[in-house]
Scaffold this motif. Structure first.
Motif, mmCIF file in Angstrom:
data_model
loop_
_atom_site.group_PDB
_atom_site.id
_atom_site.type_symbol
_atom_site.label_atom_id
_atom_site.label_comp_id
_atom_site.label_asym_id
_atom_site.label_seq_id
_atom_site.Cartn_x
_atom_site.Cartn_y
_atom_site.Cartn_z
ATOM 1 N N SER A 53 -18.763 -15.489 -1.723
ATOM 2 C CA SER A 53 -18.041 -16.654 -2.229
ATOM 3 C C SER A 53 -18.618 -17.150 -3.551
ATOM 4 C CB SER A 53 -18.110 -17.762 -1.185
ATOM 5 O OG SER A 53 -17.442 -18.906 -1.659
ATOM 6 N N GLN A 100 -12.840 -26.394 -4.852
ATOM 7 C CA GLN A 100 -12.997 -25.183 -4.035
ATOM 8 C C GLN A 100 -12.169 -25.321 -2.773
ATOM 9 O OE1 GLN A 100 -17.535 -25.589 -3.857
ATOM 10 N NE2 GLN A 100 -17.122 -24.741 -1.851
ATOM 11 N N GLY A 101 -12.275 -24.359 -1.860
ATOM 12 C CA GLY A 101 -11.382 -24.310 -0.708
ATOM 13 C C GLY A 101 -11.449 -25.533 0.183
ATOM 14 N N ARG A 102 -12.646 -26.007 0.454
ATOM 15 C CA ARG A 102 -12.782 -27.107 1.417
ATOM 16 C C ARG A 102 -12.153 -28.396 0.922
ATOM 17 N NH1 ARG A 102 -19.056 -26.349 1.726
ATOM 18 N NH2 ARG A 102 -18.309 -24.270 1.254
ATOM 19 N N GLU A 105 -8.649 -28.149 1.902
ATOM 20 C CA GLU A 105 -8.551 -28.385 3.348
ATOM 21 C C GLU A 105 -8.612 -29.885 3.649
ATOM 22 O OE1 GLU A 105 -11.938 -26.213 4.736
ATOM 23 O OE2 GLU A 105 -10.986 -24.274 4.430
ATOM 24 N N PHE A 125 -12.197 -21.130 10.000
ATOM 25 C CA PHE A 125 -13.483 -21.002 9.317
ATOM 26 C C PHE A 125 -14.243 -22.317 9.540
ATOM 27 C CE2 PHE A 125 -16.059 -21.445 5.400
ATOM 28 C CZ PHE A 125 -16.919 -20.398 5.654
ATOM 29 N N THR A 127 -15.679 -24.642 7.646
ATOM 30 C CA THR A 127 -15.278 -25.843 6.887
ATOM 31 C C THR A 127 -13.878 -26.305 7.300
ATOM 32 O OG1 THR A 127 -14.360 -24.534 5.063
ATOM 33 C CG2 THR A 127 -16.648 -25.228 4.843
ATOM 34 N N THR A 128 -13.032 -25.344 7.672
ATOM 35 C CA THR A 128 -11.667 -25.689 8.092
ATOM 36 C C THR A 128 -11.734 -26.482 9.393
ATOM 37 O OG1 THR A 128 -11.221 -23.435 7.334
ATOM 38 C CG2 THR A 128 -9.359 -24.682 8.164
ATOM 39 N N THR A 183 -5.493 -17.427 8.979
ATOM 40 C CA THR A 183 -6.574 -17.148 8.030
ATOM 41 C C THR A 183 -6.555 -15.659 7.707
ATOM 42 O OG1 THR A 183 -7.842 -18.952 8.988
ATOM 43 C CG2 THR A 183 -9.068 -17.373 7.668
ATOM 44 N N ASN A 187 -12.128 -14.457 8.459
ATOM 45 C CA ASN A 187 -13.554 -14.397 8.101
ATOM 46 C C ASN A 187 -14.439 -14.508 9.335
ATOM 47 O OD1 ASN A 187 -16.098 -14.586 6.975
ATOM 48 N ND2 ASN A 187 -15.736 -16.474 5.868
ATOM 49 N N ASP A 216 -4.600 -19.819 5.257
ATOM 50 C CA ASP A 216 -5.911 -19.962 4.615
ATOM 51 C C ASP A 216 -6.051 -18.632 3.876
ATOM 52 O OD1 ASP A 216 -8.564 -19.739 3.920
ATOM 53 O OD2 ASP A 216 -9.302 -20.763 5.701
ATOM 54 N N ARG A 219 -8.784 -14.530 1.282
ATOM 55 C CA ARG A 219 -8.911 -13.080 1.065
ATOM 56 C C ARG A 219 -7.545 -12.399 1.216
ATOM 57 N NH1 ARG A 219 -13.243 -15.259 3.610
ATOM 58 N NH2 ARG A 219 -15.192 -15.119 2.432
ATOM 59 N N SER A 256 -9.594 -20.750 -1.418
ATOM 60 C CA SER A 256 -10.848 -20.804 -2.156
ATOM 61 C C SER A 256 -10.792 -19.677 -3.172
ATOM 62 C CB SER A 256 -12.038 -20.602 -1.214
ATOM 63 O OG SER A 256 -13.199 -20.361 -1.979
ATOM 64 N N LYS A 258 -12.957 -18.729 -4.982
ATOM 65 C CA LYS A 258 -14.274 -18.093 -5.079
ATOM 66 C C LYS A 258 -14.288 -16.733 -4.381
ATOM 67 C CE LYS A 258 -17.740 -21.018 -4.621
ATOM 68 N NZ LYS A 258 -18.618 -22.081 -4.048
ATOM 69 N N LYS A 259 -13.207 -16.428 -3.667
ATOM 70 C CA LYS A 259 -13.116 -15.109 -3.020
ATOM 71 C C LYS A 259 -12.109 -14.275 -3.826
ATOM 72 C CE LYS A 259 -14.875 -17.806 0.353
ATOM 73 N NZ LYS A 259 -15.012 -19.270 0.238
HETATM 74 C C1 PLP Z 1 -11.778 -18.306 5.480
HETATM 75 C C2 PLP Z 1 -12.395 -19.375 4.640
HETATM 76 N N1 PLP Z 1 -11.778 -20.569 4.524
HETATM 77 C C3 PLP Z 1 -12.278 -21.558 3.759
HETATM 78 C C4 PLP Z 1 -13.459 -21.401 3.061
HETATM 79 C C5 PLP Z 1 -14.018 -22.558 2.257
HETATM 80 O O1 PLP Z 1 -13.976 -22.315 0.902
HETATM 81 P P1 PLP Z 1 -15.050 -22.973 -0.103
HETATM 82 O O2 PLP Z 1 -16.383 -22.407 0.215
HETATM 83 O O3 PLP Z 1 -14.533 -22.618 -1.454
HETATM 84 O O4 PLP Z 1 -14.998 -24.464 0.120
HETATM 85 C C6 PLP Z 1 -14.145 -20.183 3.150
HETATM 86 C C7 PLP Z 1 -15.427 -19.991 2.425
HETATM 87 O O5 PLP Z 1 -16.266 -19.179 2.736
HETATM 88 C C8 PLP Z 1 -13.591 -19.144 3.954
HETATM 89 O O6 PLP Z 1 -14.199 -17.942 4.075
#
Ligand code: PLP
Length: 456
Positions: A53, A100-102, A105, A125, A127-128, A183, A187, A216, A219, A256, A258-259
């Motif tokens: 990430s 970022q992703g969270r 969310e 995940f 954070t979700t 998702t 992950n 989500d 990826r 996110s 970042k992936k």
């Molecule tokens: C499946 C999944 N959802 C959400 C996130 C959260 O994203 P972020 O780290 O950018 O907040 C991640 C991060 O690893 C993730 O793998």
């Protein structure tokens, strides 16, 4: 004759040295980090597989786009590039940038969930799940039973159990379910893909019940390539066409970047719902920023605009999926127990099976991760008893592969180190906690060996 060797589909223009340490230095460093690899300085790590990430390498095109970043507060040209590129793939009406992703969310669950709501997902995940629970809603994981068995091979272990979803909707009542999430890839379940057929079925159930379906999408490109490789009827479709079809069955997504956004920071939230988008943008302004930047610099928006498209390039995906599988297959064929089949972004080693002499309350995952560092300077992460406490169903060590960063010889080195540790596994000791924080203890926990000496 088809060429068997998979090469990195890029050449290297800029290099970043990595630093060798001696075993003696690593013993000291590990002790100073209390056997918790999060506490190690990154400079003391040779191969860093802690996460995929935000750790990827950007392309020349992304760096060029960065120079085009428009840093205007409102109405930035870079936002137009960002929105157009995302809409081209995802197809949703509203694109809301987040840092970022969270953050995506948090905004989504804030505007859609009330206390007592229920959110089904194949697997949330962490954070979700935390963001669902933070608003008083319940996060329910409905992955197919095959997805819970590490050694079992199945082409789409990330699929949602459609019957379980229907039962949950019946039992809970559709009015308490503000959305269903998928998702892609899954992950927490080992980076396993979801099939198009499963997406269609889940979408059908959602539409029948008037429940929006969200992805989500972290990826999404890796998931699209698995569909191309494994699902009949998709062999000759491009990853982009597959991604476009997949998203057409949904109503929005969190992402996110970042992936599979191939960026070091960034994310977004998409929806087709006008009134929801308004509420989301109102909340965005409160905590992230104006809707044409959402907590990102204009240059970040540009990097993501290019990155989401590059993630779908077939040459890249072929190398990406093949090199992750190469790592998994080469250790598995020597007997190392891994979550099967290899996922898209990471290999998950089953630490309980690797170290059967270490009980879960002595953290076999942490012990194995520490040993991989000690043996070869490799940083991985435990996903098990330290992370989830007694609720952990497995003790895994995740080796996540940053995108476009390491080469074949790095992967060969990782294989060699893992096999060396595998050979000497009987000598590895368990660990015990000497300090733990009340929340998310894995980030800061301090541990010490159960035996006084360092392994060996
Ligand atoms: C499946 C999944 N959802 C959400 C996130 C959260 O994203 P972020 O780290 O950018 O907040 C991640 C991060 O690893 C993730 O793998």
């Amino acid at each position: 004759m088809p060429v068997k060797t998979i090469i990195e589909p890029f050449r290297i223009k800029s290099v970043e040295p990595i630093r060798w340490t001696t075993r003696q230095e690593r013993e000291q460093l590990l002790r100073a980090a209390y056997y918790n690899l999060f506490l190690l300085p990154a400079d003391d790590v040779l191969i860093d597989l802690l996460t995929d990430s935000g750790t990827g390498a950007m392309s020349t095109r992304q760096w060029a786009a960065i120079m085009e970043g428009d840093e205007s507060y409102a109405g930035s040209r870079s936002f137009d590039h960002f929105r157009e590129s995302i809409q081209d793939i995802f197809g949703y009406k509203h694109v809301i940038p987040t840092h970022q992703g969270r953050a995506a969310e948090r905004i989504l669950f804030n505007v859609t969930c009330k206390k007592g709501a229920v959110v089904p997902n194949n697997t949330h995940f962490d954070t979700t799940r935390a963001n669902v629970e933070y608003v008083g809603a319940e996060a329910v994981d409905l992955v197919i039973p095959e997805g819970r068995q590490p050694s079992l091979k199945h082409p789409f272990k990330g699929n949602m159990d459609v019957e379980a979803l229907e039962n949950l909707i019946q039992k809970t009542g559709r009015e308490r379910i503000p959305l269903v999430m998928l998702t892609v890839t899954n992950n927490s379940g080992g980076g396993q893909p979801v099939s198009m057929e499963n997406v269609r079925q889940v979408s059908k159930v959602c539409r029948k019940n008037g429940i929006p379906l969200y992805f989500d999408a972290c990826r999404f490109a890796e998931n699209a390539y698995f569909i191309k490789l494994r699902e009949p009827g998709y062999e000759s479709r491009t990853p982009k066409q597959i991604a476009q079809e997949m998203f057409s069955y949904g109503d929005g997504c969190t992402m996110s970047a970042k992936k599979d956004g191939m960026a070091n920071i960034g994310g977004f939230l998409c929806t087709n719902d006008d009134s929801l988008a308004q509420l989301e943008k109102d909340l965005l302004i409160l905590t992230e920023g104006y809707p044409t930047y959402g907590g990102l610099a204009g240059r970040d928006l540009e990097a993501v605009a290019v990155g989401v498209q590059e993630a779908l390039h077939e040459d890249y995906l072929r190398y990406r999926i093949a090199s992750t599988a190469y790592l998994g297959d080469h250790i598995a064929e020597q007997g190392v127990p891994i979550v099967q089949p290899p996922g898209g972004h990471a290999i998950y080693v089953d630490a309980r099976a690797f170290l059967p002499h270490i009980p879960p309350d002595q953290f076999p995952g942490v012990a194995l991760a520490a040993e991989l560092y000690l043996e070869g300077g490799i940083r991985s992460v435990e996903i098990g008893t330290l992370m989830f406490g007694a609720a952990a169903k497995m003790d895994l060590v995740r080796l996540a592969i940053p995108r476009r960063v390491y080469t074949q010889s790095h992967v060969d080195y990782v294989v060699e180190i893992i096999l060396e540790v595998w050979k000497n596994r009987d000598r590895i000791f368990g660990l015990k906690l000497s300090h733990e924080a009340p929340y998310l203890r894995h980030f800061t926990a301090r541990l010490e060996p159960v035996e006084k000496v360092l392994a060996h």
